[in-house]
Write a protein that holds these residues in place. Structure first.
Motif, PDB file in Angstrom:
ATOM      1  N   ALA A   1       0.861  -1.161   0.103  1.00 13.74           N
ATOM      2  CA  ALA A   1       0.189   0.152  -0.151  1.00 13.74           C
ATOM      3  C   ALA A   1       0.929   1.158   0.079  1.00 13.74           C
ATOM      4  CB  ALA A   1      -0.943  -0.019   1.222  1.00 13.74           C
ATOM      5  N   LEU A   2       2.202   1.169   0.702  1.00 12.24           N
ATOM      6  CA  LEU A   2       2.915   2.426   0.748  1.00 12.24           C
ATOM      7  C   LEU A   2       3.469   2.392  -0.758  1.00 12.24           C
ATOM      8  CD1 LEU A   2       4.229   4.443   2.501  1.00 12.24           C
ATOM      9  CD2 LEU A   2       6.235   2.817   2.865  1.00 12.24           C
ATOM     10  N   ARG A   3       3.822   1.659  -1.352  1.00 13.37           N
ATOM     11  CA  ARG A   3       4.336   1.871  -2.769  1.00 13.37           C
ATOM     12  C   ARG A   3       3.190   2.324  -3.672  1.00 13.37           C
ATOM     13  NH1 ARG A   3       8.316   0.229  -6.441  1.00 13.37           N
ATOM     14  NH2 ARG A   3       7.459  -0.259  -8.531  1.00 13.37           N
ATOM     15  N   MET A   4       2.233   1.844  -3.492  1.00 16.94           N
ATOM     16  CA  MET A   4       1.070   2.371  -4.516  1.00 16.94           C
ATOM     17  C   MET A   4       0.888   3.979  -3.988  1.00 16.94           C
ATOM     18  SD  MET A   4      -2.066  -0.634  -4.776  1.00 16.94           S
ATOM     19  CE  MET A   4      -1.588  -1.355  -3.130  1.00 16.94           C
ATOM     20  N   LEU A   5       0.767   4.053  -2.835  1.00 19.85           N
ATOM     21  CA  LEU A   5       0.389   5.674  -2.357  1.00 19.85           C
ATOM     22  C   LEU A   5       1.628   6.573  -2.898  1.00 19.85           C
ATOM     23  CD1 LEU A   5      -1.102   7.735  -0.824  1.00 19.85           C
ATOM     24  CD2 LEU A   5       0.133   7.253   1.176  1.00 19.85           C
ATOM     25  N   GLY A   6       2.878   6.222  -2.794  1.00 17.83           N
ATOM     26  CA  GLY A   6       4.038   6.706  -3.405  1.00 17.83           C
ATOM     27  C   GLY A   6       3.794   7.068  -4.773  1.00 17.83           C
ATOM     28  N   LEU A   7       3.574   5.983  -5.520  1.00 23.46           N
ATOM     29  CA  LEU A   7       3.587   6.175  -7.046  1.00 23.46           C
ATOM     30  C   LEU A   7       2.093   6.861  -7.363  1.00 23.46           C
ATOM     31  CD1 LEU A   7       4.713   2.594  -8.288  1.00 23.46           C
ATOM     32  CD2 LEU A   7       5.876   4.594  -8.017  1.00 23.46           C
ATOM     33  N   ALA A   8       1.095   6.904  -6.789  1.00 26.62           N
ATOM     34  CA  ALA A   8      -0.026   7.836  -6.934  1.00 26.62           C
ATOM     35  C   ALA A   8       0.543   9.196  -7.105  1.00 26.62           C
ATOM     36  CB  ALA A   8      -1.021   7.063  -6.220  1.00 26.62           C
ATOM     37  N   LEU A   9       1.254   9.624  -5.859  1.00 24.24           N
ATOM     38  CA  LEU A   9       1.567  10.926  -5.573  1.00 24.24           C
ATOM     39  C   LEU A   9       2.349  11.278  -6.782  1.00 24.24           C
ATOM     40  CD1 LEU A   9       2.054  11.061  -1.668  1.00 24.24           C
ATOM     41  CD2 LEU A   9      -0.058  11.987  -3.097  1.00 24.24           C
ATOM     42  N   VAL A  10       3.480  10.696  -6.988  1.00 22.97           N
ATOM     43  CA  VAL A  10       4.222  11.011  -8.074  1.00 22.97           C
ATOM     44  C   VAL A  10       3.294  11.284  -9.750  1.00 22.97           C
ATOM     45  CG1 VAL A  10       6.215  10.210  -9.698  1.00 22.97           C
ATOM     46  CG2 VAL A  10       6.253   9.702  -7.333  1.00 22.97           C
ATOM     47  N   THR A  11       2.382  10.330  -9.839  1.00 21.99           N
ATOM     48  CA  THR A  11       1.532  10.716 -10.893  1.00 21.99           C
ATOM     49  C   THR A  11       0.704  12.046 -11.025  1.00 21.99           C
ATOM     50  OG1 THR A  11       1.433   7.969 -10.908  1.00 21.99           O
ATOM     51  CG2 THR A  11      -0.038   9.344 -12.394  1.00 21.99           C
ATOM     52  N   LEU A  12       0.720  12.637  -9.973  1.00 26.29           N
ATOM     53  CA  LEU A  12       0.169  13.622  -9.805  1.00 26.29           C
ATOM     54  C   LEU A  12       0.799  14.935 -10.339  1.00 26.29           C
ATOM     55  CD1 LEU A  12      -1.969  13.438  -6.568  1.00 26.29           C
ATOM     56  CD2 LEU A  12      -2.909  13.343  -8.697  1.00 26.29           C
ATOM     57  N   VAL A  13       2.148  14.744 -10.310  1.00 19.58           N
ATOM     58  CA  VAL A  13       3.266  15.780 -10.684  1.00 19.58           C
ATOM     59  C   VAL A  13       3.257  15.928 -12.206  1.00 19.58           C
ATOM     60  CG1 VAL A  13       5.571  16.655 -10.494  1.00 19.58           C
ATOM     61  CG2 VAL A  13       4.592  15.330  -8.463  1.00 19.58           C
ATOM     62  N   PRO A  14       3.015  17.198 -12.553  1.00 14.02           N
ATOM     63  CA  PRO A  14       2.941  17.487 -14.180  1.00 14.02           C
ATOM     64  C   PRO A  14       4.313  16.968 -14.510  1.00 14.02           C
ATOM     65  CG  PRO A  14       2.304  19.315 -12.788  1.00 14.02           C
ATOM     66  CD  PRO A  14       2.754  18.285 -11.882  1.00 14.02           C
ATOM     67  N   LEU A  15       4.431  16.106 -15.886  1.00 15.19           N
ATOM     68  CA  LEU A  15       5.246  15.593 -16.605  1.00 15.19           C
ATOM     69  C   LEU A  15       5.892  14.353 -16.053  1.00 15.19           C
ATOM     70  CD1 LEU A  15       7.089  15.783 -19.160  1.00 15.19           C
ATOM     71  CD2 LEU A  15       8.746  17.132 -17.903  1.00 15.19           C
ATOM     72  N   PHE A  16       6.230  14.329 -14.960  1.00 15.29           N
ATOM     73  CA  PHE A  16       6.898  13.261 -14.093  1.00 15.29           C
ATOM     74  C   PHE A  16       5.486  12.033 -14.297  1.00 15.29           C
ATOM     75  CE2 PHE A  16       9.955  15.919 -12.248  1.00 15.29           C
ATOM     76  CZ  PHE A  16      10.797  15.258 -12.668  1.00 15.29           C
ATOM     77  N   GLY A  17       4.429  12.717 -13.817  1.00 18.81           N
ATOM     78  CA  GLY A  17       3.035  11.721 -13.771  1.00 18.81           C
ATOM     79  C   GLY A  17       2.917  11.161 -15.067  1.00 18.81           C
ATOM     80  N   LEU A  18       3.120  11.975 -16.258  1.00 18.09           N
ATOM     81  CA  LEU A  18       3.009  11.517 -17.412  1.00 18.09           C
ATOM     82  C   LEU A  18       3.983  10.394 -17.983  1.00 18.09           C
ATOM     83  CD1 LEU A  18       1.225  11.552 -20.167  1.00 18.09           C
ATOM     84  CD2 LEU A  18       2.830  13.377 -20.995  1.00 18.09           C
ATOM     85  N   LEU A  19       5.190  10.608 -17.362  1.00 20.15           N
ATOM     86  CA  LEU A  19       6.275   9.492 -17.792  1.00 20.15           C
ATOM     87  C   LEU A  19       5.912   8.217 -16.835  1.00 20.15           C
ATOM     88  CD1 LEU A  19       9.224  11.696 -17.425  1.00 20.15           C
ATOM     89  CD2 LEU A  19       8.369  10.774 -19.577  1.00 20.15           C
ATOM     90  N   MET A  20       5.516   8.376 -15.635  1.00 21.22           N
ATOM     91  CA  MET A  20       5.141   7.391 -14.788  1.00 21.22           C
ATOM     92  C   MET A  20       4.028   6.274 -15.597  1.00 21.22           C
ATOM     93  SD  MET A  20       5.394   5.649 -12.100  1.00 21.22           S
ATOM     94  CE  MET A  20       6.352   6.503 -11.156  1.00 21.22           C
ATOM     95  N   VAL A  21       2.948   7.364 -15.983  1.00 17.66           N
ATOM     96  CA  VAL A  21       1.787   6.476 -16.607  1.00 17.66           C
ATOM     97  C   VAL A  21       2.415   5.601 -18.022  1.00 17.66           C
ATOM     98  CG1 VAL A  21      -0.454   6.670 -17.897  1.00 17.66           C
ATOM     99  CG2 VAL A  21       0.232   8.027 -15.823  1.00 17.66           C
ATOM    100  N   ALA A  22       3.370   6.311 -18.517  1.00 18.53           N
ATOM    101  CA  ALA A  22       3.639   5.498 -19.827  1.00 18.53           C
ATOM    102  C   ALA A  22       4.487   4.432 -19.560  1.00 18.53           C
ATOM    103  CB  ALA A  22       4.664   6.730 -20.623  1.00 18.53           C
ATOM    104  N   TRP A  23       5.400   4.606 -18.422  1.00 18.46           N
ATOM    105  CA  TRP A  23       6.309   3.482 -17.944  1.00 18.46           C
ATOM    106  C   TRP A  23       5.220   2.375 -17.453  1.00 18.46           C
ATOM    107  CZ3 TRP A  23       7.707   2.483 -12.280  1.00 18.46           C
ATOM    108  CH2 TRP A  23       8.812   1.332 -12.290  1.00 18.46           C
ATOM    109  N   THR A  24       4.139   2.675 -16.936  1.00 19.41           N
ATOM    110  CA  THR A  24       3.251   1.628 -16.293  1.00 19.41           C
ATOM    111  C   THR A  24       2.581   0.838 -17.485  1.00 19.41           C
ATOM    112  OG1 THR A  24       2.455   2.974 -14.447  1.00 19.41           O
ATOM    113  CG2 THR A  24       0.893   1.312 -15.137  1.00 19.41           C
ATOM    114  N   CYS A  25       2.191   1.617 -18.483  1.00 14.97           N
ATOM    115  CA  CYS A  25       1.680   0.833 -19.880  1.00 14.97           C
ATOM    116  C   CYS A  25       2.581   0.063 -20.373  1.00 14.97           C
ATOM    117  CB  CYS A  25       1.393   2.003 -20.839  1.00 14.97           C
ATOM    118  SG  CYS A  25       0.340   2.990 -20.768  1.00 14.97           S
ATOM    119  N   PHE A  26       4.061   0.286 -20.309  1.00 17.94           N
ATOM    120  CA  PHE A  26       4.861  -0.782 -20.805  1.00 17.94           C
ATOM    121  C   PHE A  26       5.147  -1.876 -19.850  1.00 17.94           C
ATOM    122  CE2 PHE A  26       6.351   2.681 -23.376  1.00 17.94           C
ATOM    123  CZ  PHE A  26       6.410   2.005 -24.571  1.00 17.94           C
ATOM    124  N   ARG A  27       5.017  -1.827 -18.482  1.00 27.20           N
ATOM    125  CA  ARG A  27       5.196  -2.642 -17.485  1.00 27.20           C
ATOM    126  C   ARG A  27       4.149  -3.772 -17.765  1.00 27.20           C
ATOM    127  NH1 ARG A  27       5.303  -0.419 -11.863  1.00 27.20           N
ATOM    128  NH2 ARG A  27       5.840  -2.587 -11.408  1.00 27.20           N
TER     129      ARG A  27
END
Length: 379
Positions: free
Chosen positions: A294-320
């Motif tokens: 749950a801690l990892r999920m919360l941390g990654l969710a917060l990063v996803t809210l950050v402009p640009l970094f969030g978009l990169l996180m989502v793209a990385w998730t798609c590839f994973r």
């Protein structure tokens, strides 16, 4: 004469007479799918015994003895369904194919005589501790392995009676259980065939004639489209990939709209929040699929809210997510799985809207309404 055998890696109707119409519906939905692991194992075992036509050179005289009617044989396996065509050596080849299929838990339907060969189920019978191991020692290990109370396992092994511990397995699965009992619990176990239940209306199954195939197919309910067994983790990964793709596409569309059309903030901001939330949902759902904390999920969710970094996180998730699906054999590329395949992974009705689709439509609708309501106040 060429014998065509249909090989099915999924549950088929209990009535033999309904199997062939059922296969007509399944076959049409597997064209773009990678074969299931069971079918890959069947193909490899069959080709190990009887090499494919494509393995012979044009001048190789041995090709005349090759039993296959066409090749490559591997091209005939898609999703949870496949066919093999045997042109010669029928009496030798077909029994081997039926044995391989049964050991892997596959059903084989013989198009020539309408016979349906269902897989033999096996059970694992516990016989006691291996020679030289104390009952108390083996009981402690067995209790840990089977997650059972220690006193119960002590009594079981002291009784020295043969005990059924697992049934409804393929031979390969049963052998794994036997190995685990031997290696992790110092216990002896054997694999025995389960008594076969008579198939409903066995003997009256017929291969579908061209004149009646369409009518028969309409009489058989199909619970899925592509021969995929439900899998919650893969379903979540596929849904995460779809949400992530929608979020990335949404960001790109909004960037174009903002640049070209100069949309005012009251309408733009709700839509931006909507696609950002799609990305957050994508990341969280994929982390659930891979059993992250749950801690990892919360941390990654917060990063996803950050402009640009969030978009990169989502793209990385798609590839994973694509990597997880490719590893499972559901696809060989990074493209999205077809909606029908995702429904089967989730055990959904073939006409149901996917949760990811509902989320995207709901978020866009709410964002549009919020933008229109707030537009007068932004002037």
């Amino acid at each position: 004469m060429t014998y065509t055998l249909h090989v099915i890696a999924r549950e088929v109707p209990a009535d033999d007479a309904d199997v062939f119409p059922f296969l007509e519906q399944v076959a049409g939905h597997t064209v773009s799918m990678a074969p299931s692991q069971q079918l890959k194992s069947f193909r490899e075992a069959a080709l190990k015994l009887f090499p494919c036509l494509t393995s012979y050179g044009p001048a190789d005289a041995a090709i005349a003895d090759c039993p296959w009617a066409d090749g490559p044989v591997g091209d005939n396996f898609k999703g949870g369904y496949g066919t093999v065509a045997v042109a010669r050596r029928h009496g030798e080849v077909i029994p081997h194919l039926l044995r391989i299929a049964s050991d892997l838990g596959l059903t084989v339907a013989d198009e020539q005589n309408g016979a349906v060969h269902r897989p033999q189920a096996y059970q694992v019978v516990l016989e006691g501790p291996v020679d030289g191991v104390e009952v108390e020692v083996a009981a402690a290990q067995l209790a840990d392995l089977m997650n059972q109370p220690l006193p119960q396992m002590v009594l079981l092994l002291h009784s020295r009676r043969r005990t059924l511990v697992k049934k409804g397995l393929t031979r390969a699965q049963a052998e794994i259980y036997v190995g685990a009992l031997r290696d992790r619990a110092n216990c002896r176990a054997t694999v025995t065939p389960e008594p076969r239940k008579p198939a409903a209306n066995a003997g009256r199954a017929k291969a579908p004639a061209a004149s009646t195939a369409g009518r028969s197919a309409q009489q058989v309910p199909v619970t899925g489209q592509a021969g995929i067994e439900p899998d919650e983790a893969l379903f979540k990964a596929a849904e995460a990939q779809r949400l992530g793709a929608a979020a990335v596409l949404g960001h790109l569309v909004l960037a174009v709209i903002l640049t070209v059309m100069h949309v005012k903030p009251p309408l733009f901001i709700p839509l931006l929040l909507a696609v950002t939330l799609m990305g957050v949902l994508s990341v969280v759902q994929f982390e659930q699929a891979v059993n992250s904390s749950a801690l990892r999920m919360l941390g990654l969710a917060l990063v996803t809210l950050v402009p640009l970094f969030g978009l990169l996180m989502v793209a990385w998730t798609c590839f994973r997510a694509a990597g997880v699906l490719k590893k499972s054999g559901r696809t060989t590329r990074n493209v999205l799985l077809a909606a029908g395949e995702v429904r089967e992974l989730g055990g959904l009705d073939d006409r149901a809207l996917l949760p990811s689709t509902k989320s995207v439509l709901g978020l866009v609708a709410v964002a549009a309404i919020a933008g229109l309501v707030s537009a007068p106040y932004g002037r």
